[in-house]
Structure formats: C-alpha cells, structure tokens
Design an enzyme around this catalytic site. Structure first.
Site, short mmCIF file in Angstrom:
data_model
loop_
_atom_site.label_atom_id
_atom_site.label_comp_id
_atom_site.label_asym_id
_atom_site.label_seq_id
_atom_site.Cartn_x
_atom_site.Cartn_y
_atom_site.Cartn_z
N ASP A 1 0.84 -1.20 0.00
CA ASP A 1 0.00 0.00 0.00
C ASP A 1 0.87 1.25 0.00
OD1 ASP A 1 -2.15 1.68 0.09
OD2 ASP A 1 -2.52 1.43 2.23
N ASP B 1 2.80 1.47 -3.62
CA ASP B 1 2.07 1.96 -4.79
C ASP B 1 1.93 3.49 -4.75
OD1 ASP B 1 0.05 2.39 -2.96
OD2 ASP B 1 -1.34 0.93 -3.80
N GLY B 2 1.80 4.04 -3.55
CA GLY B 2 1.76 5.50 -3.43
C GLY B 2 3.08 6.13 -3.84
N ARG C 1 3.88 8.66 -7.23
CA ARG C 1 4.58 9.95 -7.19
C ARG C 1 5.88 9.90 -8.00
NH1 ARG C 1 2.76 9.19 -1.91
NH2 ARG C 1 4.78 8.34 -1.27
N THR D 1 -3.56 8.37 -10.44
CA THR D 1 -4.83 8.33 -11.17
C THR D 1 -5.99 8.17 -10.21
OG1 THR D 1 -4.71 5.91 -11.45
CG2 THR D 1 -3.72 7.28 -13.19
N ASP E 1 -7.00 1.53 -4.51
CA ASP E 1 -6.27 1.49 -3.24
C ASP E 1 -7.23 1.50 -2.06
OD1 ASP E 1 -3.75 1.61 -1.76
OD2 ASP E 1 -4.34 3.63 -1.23
N ASP F 1 -8.14 -1.57 0.61
CA ASP F 1 -7.97 -1.37 2.06
C ASP F 1 -9.24 -1.72 2.82
OD1 ASP F 1 -5.38 -0.52 1.73
OD2 ASP F 1 -5.88 1.61 1.73
#
Length: 229
Positions: free
Chosen positions: A62, A65-66, A70, A76, A83, A87
């Site tokens: 998690d 991917d963030g 960036r 997107t 995401d 969660d």
C-alpha cells in the site's frame, strides 16, 4: 487527405498518448495487493502464519504503490479508488473473522466495520461533491486533524500500519496453540492499541466532517434553487 483513425474514431493530431491507465506501475502493484489479500483470506481460518505474512505484504505494498505513483507521475483516480477499496475490503474481511473468533466482542467488530466503511465512503463522496481532486486534499479550515492525517505520509502510514498490526496481532492470538507458544503478539497488540483507537476516532471525525460538508452543499444548492423560483 483522410484523417487518421483509431478504433474507428478520428484521432486528433494534438492528442497525446498517455498510455494504458490499467497498466500503470502503481496500479499493477495494486492488483498484486488484491491477489495477496485474497490468498491471505484463503489461509485465514486454518493457517495463521501464511495468512499473517500474505496480509502484511499486501498492506506494505500500500505504501509502495503510493511511492510509485509519485515517482513515475502516475497518480490516477482509478488507482486511488482501487487502493481505498482494497484497504476497506481486506480490513473488513479480517474484522469479520475476528467477530466470529471473539464472539463476546462481535458487536464491537461489527461497529468497527460499519464505521470504517461509512466514514470513508462519506468522505470520498463529500470530497468529490465539493470539487476536490482527491479525497486526501483536506484544507486546514475544514479539519486540522484530517489535513495532518492525509497530507503527512509518515502520519498516515503510522496510523494505518498500527491499525492493521493490532488486528493482525489479535487475529494470531485467536489461535490457542499460537497464543500459548508466542508472547510477542500480546506485546504488539498492547503497543498498537492506542494508535488503533486513535484511528477509529479519526474515522469518526472524518464521518462527521463529511456529513457537515454534504449538508453545507445541500444548503447552497437549495438557496440557488430558491433564487431561481
């Protein structure tokens, strides 16, 4: 001269190829999170070690991917929704198991599931309704707490990680053999409980602020409608 076509439609000369959104790196990581979470659910009822490892890997991705979004400029709306949905679904499934494992606290876990889903859905809807480009864009004048929570990646990661770690710890303790042979889950559960409790309070704040935002939007809409009468 004929206009170039793509899939039967005219193609603008100035059109830029932005690539396939579904194949963006952070979204590929998101898909792997879904697979890992699904595998953890498969082992959840009878193999706590496999379940905990797979669930933890899904949660750790998690953060990855963030970072990828960036790093590669591939943020997107689809990725953000993927995401959040991942969660919510994974946490809810774990809490469903805990409600069955700890029947005396089943109502508490059901409340936590409802609070988690309701607060995030209302927050997402209120953000979109108010014109925000992302549910993580919260102005300080709206809520200093939510602004800090969503704008500071370290704060967000700490609360989300501690929340999941607490639930995983008590999940492991629900297996008598595991609880008898290991003491560290007790230590982890005690250490992360305060942050997990704070995360639930943030969910309440998020839901209340979303309700206020939606109500303010309703008031503004009704005022405009009244002026046009």
């Amino acid at each position: 001269m004929a206009t170039p076509k793509s899939n039967g439609r005219p193609k603008e000369e100035t059109e830029t190829d932005v690539g396939n959104i579904f194949l963006f790196i952070p979204n590929l990581i998101g898909y792997s999170r879904v697979v890992l979470a699904g595998a953890s659910l498969y082992f959840m009822s009878y193999h706590p070690n496999y379940c905990a490892i797979l669930y933890s890997l899904s949660c750790l991705l998690d953060a990855l991917d963030g970072w990828a979004a960036r790093k590669f400029n591939q943020s997107t709306k689809f990725g953000a929704v993927l995401d959040m949905v991942t969660d919510r679904c994974t946490t809810s499934c774990l809490l469903v198991f805990l409600s069955a494992a700890y029947t005396n606290y089943a109502v508490l876990f059901q409340v936590l599931i409802s609070l988690d889903l309701a607060s995030h859905y209302m927050h997402m809807y209120a953000s979109l309704d108010s014109g925000a480009t992302s549910h993580k864009k919260v102005e300080k004048k709206r809520s200093k707490i939510l602004n800090l929570y969503y704008s500071n990646n370290k704060v967000l990661f700490t609360f989300c990680a501690a929340n999941e770690i607490f639930f995983l710890a008590i999940y492991l303790l629900s297996f008598p053999d595991f609880a008898q042979n290991h003491t560290w889950p007790w230590v982890v559960a005690i250490a992360t409980l305060p942050i997990c409790a704070a995360k639930q309070w943030i969910n309440v704040v998020q839901m209340v602020k979303a309700a206020i935002t939606l109500a303010e939007g309703d008031v503004e809409m009704r005022r405009k409608a009244a002026k046009n009468l």
